[in-house]
Write a protein that holds these residues in place. Structure first.
Motif, PDB file in Angstrom:
ATOM      1  N   PRO A  15       0.812  -1.223   0.000  1.00 39.00           N
ATOM      2  CA  PRO A  15       0.000   0.000   0.000  1.00 39.00           C
ATOM      3  C   PRO A  15       0.843   1.270   0.000  1.00 39.00           C
ATOM      4  N   ALA A  18       2.205   1.740  -3.442  1.00 36.41           N
ATOM      5  CA  ALA A  18       1.139   2.177  -4.342  1.00 36.41           C
ATOM      6  C   ALA A  18       0.925   3.680  -4.231  1.00 36.41           C
ATOM      7  N   ILE A  19       0.952   4.187  -2.994  1.00 32.96           N
ATOM      8  CA  ILE A  19       0.751   5.632  -2.814  1.00 32.96           C
ATOM      9  C   ILE A  19       1.886   6.414  -3.442  1.00 32.96           C
ATOM     10  N   SER A  22       1.600   6.350  -7.187  1.00 36.10           N
ATOM     11  CA  SER A  22       0.451   7.135  -7.665  1.00 36.10           C
ATOM     12  C   SER A  22       0.684   8.631  -7.542  1.00 36.10           C
ATOM     13  N   TYR A  29      -7.679  11.615 -12.958  1.00 39.45           N
ATOM     14  CA  TYR A  29      -8.673  10.690 -12.407  1.00 39.45           C
ATOM     15  C   TYR A  29      -8.195   9.258 -12.608  1.00 39.45           C
ATOM     16  N   GLY A  30      -8.480   8.411 -11.666  1.00 39.56           N
ATOM     17  CA  GLY A  30      -8.110   7.009 -11.800  1.00 39.56           C
ATOM     18  C   GLY A  30      -6.651   6.790 -11.468  1.00 39.56           C
ATOM     19  N   VAL A  31      -6.264   5.501 -11.398  1.00 42.38           N
ATOM     20  CA  VAL A  31      -4.909   5.196 -10.969  1.00 42.38           C
ATOM     21  C   VAL A  31      -4.082   4.509 -12.051  1.00 42.38           C
ATOM     22  N   ALA A  32      -4.644   4.339 -13.268  1.00 39.38           N
ATOM     23  CA  ALA A  32      -3.860   3.743 -14.341  1.00 39.38           C
ATOM     24  C   ALA A  32      -2.731   4.704 -14.719  1.00 39.38           C
ATOM     25  N   LEU A 230     -10.601  11.340   1.024  1.00 34.88           N
ATOM     26  CA  LEU A 230     -10.811   9.943   0.632  1.00 34.88           C
ATOM     27  C   LEU A 230     -12.295   9.586   0.632  1.00 34.88           C
ATOM     28  N   LEU A 234     -10.595   8.984  -4.582  1.00 29.65           N
ATOM     29  CA  LEU A 234      -9.139   9.107  -4.608  1.00 29.65           C
ATOM     30  C   LEU A 234      -8.745  10.406  -5.281  1.00 29.65           C
ATOM     31  N   MET A 238      -3.738  14.103  -2.808  1.00 28.42           N
ATOM     32  CA  MET A 238      -3.703  13.483  -1.480  1.00 28.42           C
ATOM     33  C   MET A 238      -2.650  12.370  -1.436  1.00 28.42           C
ATOM     34  N   HIS A 239      -2.425  11.695  -2.588  1.00 17.10           N
ATOM     35  CA  HIS A 239      -1.376  10.673  -2.621  1.00 17.10           C
ATOM     36  C   HIS A 239      -0.022  11.317  -2.374  1.00 17.10           C
TER      37      HIS A 239
ATOM     38  N   ASN B 142      -5.328   4.525   2.472  1.00 15.20           N
ATOM     39  CA  ASN B 142      -5.325   5.164   1.162  1.00 15.20           C
ATOM     40  C   ASN B 142      -4.598   4.265   0.155  1.00 15.20           C
ATOM     41  N   GLY B 143      -3.489   3.684   0.578  1.00 15.75           N
ATOM     42  CA  GLY B 143      -2.741   2.771  -0.281  1.00 15.75           C
ATOM     43  C   GLY B 143      -3.577   1.585  -0.720  1.00 15.75           C
ATOM     44  N   TRP B 144      -4.306   0.991   0.194  1.00 20.71           N
ATOM     45  CA  TRP B 144      -5.163  -0.143  -0.173  1.00 20.71           C
ATOM     46  C   TRP B 144      -6.257   0.291  -1.127  1.00 20.71           C
ATOM     47  N   MET B 145      -6.783   1.506  -0.945  1.00 17.77           N
ATOM     48  CA  MET B 145      -7.836   1.971  -1.841  1.00 17.77           C
ATOM     49  C   MET B 145      -7.304   2.086  -3.266  1.00 17.77           C
ATOM     50  N   ILE B 146      -6.008   2.447  -3.397  1.00 20.00           N
ATOM     51  CA  ILE B 146      -5.403   2.496  -4.734  1.00 20.00           C
ATOM     52  C   ILE B 146      -5.239   1.082  -5.284  1.00 20.00           C
ATOM     53  N   LEU B 147      -4.646   0.197  -4.467  1.00 25.45           N
ATOM     54  CA  LEU B 147      -4.348  -1.160  -4.932  1.00 25.45           C
ATOM     55  C   LEU B 147      -5.621  -1.905  -5.343  1.00 25.45           C
ATOM     56  N   GLN B 151      -9.103  -0.188 -11.692  1.00 22.28           N
ATOM     57  CA  GLN B 151      -8.280  -0.199 -12.911  1.00 22.28           C
ATOM     58  C   GLN B 151      -6.995  -0.987 -12.771  1.00 22.28           C
TER      59      GLN B 151
END
Lengths: 266, 303
Positions: A15, A18-19, A22, A29-32, A230, A234, A238-239, B142-147, B151
């Protein structure tokens, strides 16, 4: 064994990774992944609300750490160096450890009820209940209430390592109280107090629930801002903020590890 | 020999009378203990008392004794019986239980792995466990919400397997809550287990090996009993925060997967129903004390 370790560290760090990733993603918008950018960090610096929350967070952490370090150190000294009866000592132990073992939501509920009761008392004697309403003051009290125990815990551990031989020797050599505290106990205890202070600071930054229960709309901290955002979804800005907070935690944890590392000389 | 008040006492190399030493002691602990009494000890009693008080029309608290809040928690509301609250309680116990067991299963081997390294590596690995622990839970969630968002690969896999609809995220839901809970609780389990494993008496293990015990029997008879108090402490220290968890179920569970922490928060905020909130808090406090009592017992038996 290795499998469990890999899963455990993956659960701990995926996690956070991931932050961090990102926060550099160009997609609004979105995380792709769509490309690399520093934009979200730049936006963060320009964001008035984030700046205000950062100030609140620091103010809360510094004030509560200062108070709890003093109170916690005195508590540790008072418990360790006073001839309490056995029952007195175990009662003190129980009260001191209460915040360490209680879930934070109970601490938060207790704080809300305590301030509610104070408000009610103030009202019923005709004073203003305003000092007991939600806001930065209540947050500081709430943070000190759990930090004090952790500071006392760390300082007591250090006191136990120091023991009483040095003090006995100093007294035998006619050291005055002042001289003993200033020249012997102080320098020996300082790393413990510093570790306690850093731990208290970390705990303050780490807290969400107590702040959430005690905050007024104008006293939001950074975790509260992230949380509010949040709930709406997302957001890359904030990331970026979360990544900054994470880096802060890394620095503080490293400092704490250095200070509490078992040493040969002690 | 009985001691009279005013007799000199030797404490830390210094002669003083007991009343004077005690006075100094009280002066030193006064601030912190006073604060803890006001913010924690007395409120705990108030919370328990409050859960037996009536709530007025507009959320004000009436000085009228009632057992209605406990009845309401058990589901007996003004519209007849409903299992909503009981479901939330049962679900909280279940999630906390599952998350605690999973955390222990991962933390136990990890503790052995860390304890077997050189001192320098141990410090590094422990710091690696402590860093997420010291990072704000909102950040980690927040990290888990991304993972788990729609998408990325995990959601794509679940979509392909037909577990969730196309384009949907893996949260809010039960799975996400369990995952987030284990991830946030893991350090609570690792740290006490590591202290237990580090203190293992290896002579016992060597003796068992010398006597040709199979690896399983070495573990069962020479290792496991020694780590039992540590396991007990880890269980309680993981379960207690798990049962009061608020952030993870709130962000990853949503309104359909509420836990008791969310219910409590709701009473003190949106519903403005302090007596019911206090009843829930009392339940959590009771569970905390129960957990601590069990640990004390385990540790006393081990001695």
């Amino acid at each position: 064994m290795a499998v469990a370790a890999v899963i455990a560290f993956a659960l701990l760090y995926l996690p956070l990774l991931a932050i961090a990733v990102s926060s550099f993603n160009a997609a609004r918008y979105g995380v792709a992944w769509t490309g690399f950018t520093w934009d979200w960090y730049a936006q963060l610096l320009a964001d008035e609300r984030v700046r205000e929350a950062a100030m609140n967070t620091l103010l809360l952490a510094v004030a509560s750490t200062a108070i709890s370090t003093v109170l916690g150190t005195l508590l540790a000294l008072g418990i360790e160096r006073t001839p309490w009866s056995r029952r007195g000592r175990s009662a003190l132990d129980a009260i001191t450890y209460l915040p360490v073992v209680s879930p934070d939501i109970i601490l938060a509920a207790c704080l809300v009820v305590a301030f509610g009761a104070c408000r009610w008392l103030a009202d019923s004697v005709g004073w203003s209940g305003a000092p007991f309403s939600r806001g930065l003051g209540m947050m500081i009290v709430g943070h000190v209430a759990f930090q004090v125990s952790f500071v006392a815990l760390v300082v007591r551990a250090r006191l136990a390592v120091i023991g009483s031989h040095l003090e006995e020797a100093a007294r035998d050599l006619y050291a005055s109280s002042w001289c003993f505290h200033r020249r012997i106990l102080g320098p020996l205890l300082l790393p413990g107090i510093a570790a306690g202070a850093i731990l208290a600071f970390t705990l303050s930054l780490d807290d969400f629930v107590v702040s959430f229960f005690a905050a007024s709309p104008t006293s939001s901290t950074l975790p509260l801002v992230i949380y509010a955002s949040l709930r709406r979804g997302l957001s890359p800005e904030m990331h970026a903020l979360a990544t900054v907070i994470f880096l802060g935690s890394v620095v503080l944890t490293a400092a704490l590890a250095m200070l509490t590392r078992p040493r040969r000389d002690a | 020999m009985t001691e009279r008040a005013g007799d000199p006492v030797l404490s830390h190399g210094r002669l003083g009378s007991r009343p004077r030493l005690m006075a100094t002691g009280w002066l030193l602990i006064g601030g912190a203990i006073g604060l803890l009494l006001i913010t924690l000890v007395i409120p705990t009693l108030l919370v328990v008392g409050l859960s037996f008080l009536e709530r007025g029309e507009n959320g004000e608290i009436l000085l009228q004794a009632t057992t209605g809040n406990i009845a309401r928690l058990a589901g007996f509301g003004s519209f007849g019986w409903s299992a909503d609250y009981l479901w939330i309680l049962a679900r909280s116990l279940w999630v906390a239980g599952v998350a605690t067991s999973l955390s222990l299963c991962l933390a136990y081997p990890l503790a052995f792995l860390i304890a077997a390294r050189t001192p320098r590596w141990r410090l590094v690995l422990l710091a690696l466990v402590a860093i997420p622990f010291c990072t704000n839970l909102v950040v980690r969630t927040n990290g888990w919400m991304i993972l788990l968002s729609g998408q990325l690969a995990p959601a794509h896999l679940a979509q392909a397997a037909g577990l969730i609809d196309a384009g949907r995220a893996l949260y809010p839901g039960a799975w996400a809550v369990h995952l987030g809970m284990v991830s946030s609780l893991l350090p609570f389990a690792v740290l006490p287990l590591y202290t237990a494993v580090e203190r293992l008496d290896h002579a016992l293990i060597d003796a068992a090996r010398d006597l040709y015990a199979s690896p399983w029997r070495v573990f069962r008879h020479a290792v496991l009993p020694q780590t039992l108090p540590g396991l007990g402490a880890a269980t309680a220290l993981t379960f207690i925060p798990a049962i009061g968890m608020f952030v993870v179920p709130d962000l990853l569970g949503g309104s359909s997967y509420m836990l008791v922490g969310n219910l409590l928060q709701q009473q003190f905020f949106t519903s403005n129903d302090w007596p019911l909130g206090a009843a829930i808090a009392s339940l959590l406090i009771a569970l905390t004390f129960l957990g601590l009592f069990v640990v004390r017992r385990l540790q006393r038996n081990a001695r």
